[in-house]
Motif scaffolding. Structure first.
Motif, PDB file in Angstrom:
ATOM      1  N   ILE A 121       0.823  -1.217   0.000  1.00 13.61           N
ATOM      2  CA  ILE A 121       0.000   0.000   0.000  1.00 13.61           C
ATOM      3  C   ILE A 121       0.861   1.273   0.000  1.00 13.61           C
ATOM      4  CG2 ILE A 121      -1.998  -1.117   1.035  1.00 13.61           C
ATOM      5  CD1 ILE A 121       0.016   1.150   3.214  1.00 13.61           C
ATOM      6  N   LEU A 122       2.176   1.105   0.008  1.00 13.05           N
ATOM      7  CA  LEU A 122       3.065   2.271   0.042  1.00 13.05           C
ATOM      8  C   LEU A 122       3.161   2.997  -1.301  1.00 13.05           C
ATOM      9  CD1 LEU A 122       6.233   1.515   2.222  1.00 13.05           C
ATOM     10  CD2 LEU A 122       4.524   3.306   2.516  1.00 13.05           C
ATOM     11  N   PRO A 128       1.374   9.723  -5.182  1.00 12.61           N
ATOM     12  CA  PRO A 128      -0.011  10.139  -4.932  1.00 12.61           C
ATOM     13  C   PRO A 128      -0.788  10.374  -6.219  1.00 12.61           C
ATOM     14  CG  PRO A 128       1.545  11.894  -4.392  1.00 12.61           C
ATOM     15  CD  PRO A 128       2.353  10.672  -4.620  1.00 12.61           C
ATOM     16  N   PHE A 129      -2.066  10.050  -6.179  1.00  8.69           N
ATOM     17  CA  PHE A 129      -2.916  10.084  -7.372  1.00  8.69           C
ATOM     18  C   PHE A 129      -2.992  11.473  -7.999  1.00  8.69           C
ATOM     19  CE2 PHE A 129      -7.106  10.636  -9.343  1.00  8.69           C
ATOM     20  CZ  PHE A 129      -7.043   9.650 -10.319  1.00  8.69           C
ATOM     21  N   ASN A 130      -3.057  12.502  -7.172  1.00  9.92           N
ATOM     22  CA  ASN A 130      -3.220  13.856  -7.717  1.00  9.92           C
ATOM     23  C   ASN A 130      -2.002  14.343  -8.499  1.00  9.92           C
ATOM     24  OD1 ASN A 130      -1.539  14.131  -5.540  1.00  9.92           O
ATOM     25  ND2 ASN A 130      -2.695  15.781  -4.553  1.00  9.92           N
ATOM     26  N   TYR A 134      -2.575   7.092 -12.162  1.00  2.00           N
ATOM     27  CA  TYR A 134      -2.702   5.700 -11.716  1.00  2.00           C
ATOM     28  C   TYR A 134      -1.370   4.947 -11.704  1.00  2.00           C
ATOM     29  CZ  TYR A 134      -7.748   6.336 -12.143  1.00  2.00           C
ATOM     30  OH  TYR A 134      -9.036   6.784 -11.986  1.00  2.00           O
ATOM     31  N   ASP A 135      -0.266   5.690 -11.632  1.00  2.00           N
ATOM     32  CA  ASP A 135       1.050   5.034 -11.608  1.00  2.00           C
ATOM     33  C   ASP A 135       1.175   4.069 -10.430  1.00  2.00           C
ATOM     34  OD1 ASP A 135       1.557   6.596 -13.776  1.00  2.00           O
ATOM     35  OD2 ASP A 135       3.315   7.620 -12.957  1.00  2.00           O
ATOM     36  N   TYR A 279      12.004   5.989  -7.206  1.00  2.00           N
ATOM     37  CA  TYR A 279      12.764   6.458  -8.363  1.00  2.00           C
ATOM     38  C   TYR A 279      11.831   7.068  -9.406  1.00  2.00           C
ATOM     39  CZ  TYR A 279      15.681   6.394 -12.529  1.00  2.00           C
ATOM     40  OH  TYR A 279      16.362   6.751 -13.670  1.00  2.00           O
ATOM     41  N   ILE A 280      10.680   6.430  -9.630  1.00  2.00           N
ATOM     42  CA  ILE A 280       9.701   6.959 -10.577  1.00  2.00           C
ATOM     43  C   ILE A 280       9.234   8.350 -10.147  1.00  2.00           C
ATOM     44  CG2 ILE A 280       7.339   6.653 -11.429  1.00  2.00           C
ATOM     45  CD1 ILE A 280       7.872   3.628 -11.393  1.00  2.00           C
ATOM     46  N   ALA A 281       8.982   8.512  -8.852  1.00  2.00           N
ATOM     47  CA  ALA A 281       8.563   9.808  -8.321  1.00  2.00           C
ATOM     48  C   ALA A 281       9.627  10.873  -8.555  1.00  2.00           C
ATOM     49  CB  ALA A 281       8.242   9.692  -6.832  1.00  2.00           C
TER      50      ALA A 281
END
Length: 289
Positions: A121-122, A128-130, A134-135, A279-281
């Motif tokens: 769930i992390l 975050p969605f905003n 949907y990543d 990393y994606i963030a």
């Protein structure tokens, strides 16, 4: 086989529902329920006396972590302190009533499971969605499907081509040829999921994306690496079962066994994917990697 297929359809339906509502509290509740069930399975598997208090604390700490985003107090150190204090207290006041090696093993397995289900769930906290659409849901889906589809691919590849046993003492049915099949299909699955997600983003979310060759190759590697990790988790769970003398952790899911039988690979893949999500963030989104 029929029972296994029917149960598999039910599991897939629950997974689909969880993905659709991943950015809500429902995913936390689903992860928490699975974690608590895994604790029961671990306690029953080890069957060690005087561990009830330890498992109650594991349940409380796990609940805190998995639901932390909805709680007023958010402290990463609090659960660590509680676990350390509990482990020390149980050992000190019951040292002449327990087998510390068995208690430590079961307690550590509980923490191992906790980290895995907490990691599931992390993604939505890191992505975050905003900000990332949907990543997070995509990574959640990948962490589970790579484990499950890869496992099925390994099973059928082994059934058709398997000749060389991979770990006969731990899992007699696993073959090197099956593992290769699982690895290859996990790479293909990863690329396929990425392509499907790109279509969803462009047509349903109206978010233009571009998939470069480098990105495709990277995600194929991620799929392969994820499945390789999953095999370690699978064999680890098998090793524990052999040590404690059980076939399955429970019969909760007909044809599949228990929660730990079904999530043994996912538990070890998900923490690695949390690192990937960070990393994606840092790159500004999944398609910028």
């Amino acid at each position: 086989m029929k029972t296994r297929i029917i149960s598999g359809i039910g599991i897939f339906a629950v997974l689909t529902f969880t993905v659709l509502f991943y950015n809500t509290i429902f995913s936390n509740i689903a992860a928490l329920r699975a974690y608590l069930m895994s604790l029961v399975e671990i306690k029953n598997a080890f069957n060690v006396k005087n561990t009830r208090t330890s498992f109650v604390v594991l349940a409380i700490v796990g609940t805190y972590l998995i639901m932390i985003e909805y709680l007023p107090i958010k402290s990463a150190m609090l659960p660590i302190v509680v676990l350390m204090a509990c482990y020390g207290t149980v050992t000190v006041f019951n040292f002449d009533k327990i087998d510390i090696r068995s208690v430590s093993s079961s307690f550590m397995y509980g923490i191992y499971s906790m980290v895995g289900f907490f990691s599931l769930i992390l993604y939505k906290s890191v992505l975050p969605f905003n900000s990332f659409d949907y990543d997070a849901s995509f990574l959640f889906s990948m962490s589970i499907l790579i484990a499950w589809v890869g496992d099925s691919a390994a099973y059928f590849s082994g059934f058709l081509f398997g000749k060389h046993k991979m770990a006969p003492k731990l899992s007699p049915k696993k073959t090197i040829e099956g593992a290769i099949g699982g690895i290859l299909w996990s790479g293909v699955l990863s690329m396929g999921l990425l392509y499907l997600y790109s279509i969803i983003k462009q047509n349903l979310i109206n978010s233009p994306v571009t998939i470069g060759t480098d990105t495709i190759i990277l995600w194929a590697f991620i799929g392969v690496f994820g499945y390789a990790l999953g095999m370690i988790g699978d064999l680890f769970a098998s090793a524990v079962k052999r040590q404690v003398g059980i076939k399955d952790y429970s019969n909760l899911i007909p044809g599949h066994g228990g929660i730990l039988d079904r999530f043994d690979s996912v538990i070890i893949i998900s923490p690695a994917f949390v690192i990937l999500s960070s990393y994606i963030a840092s790159q500004g989104g999944l398609f910028n990697v």
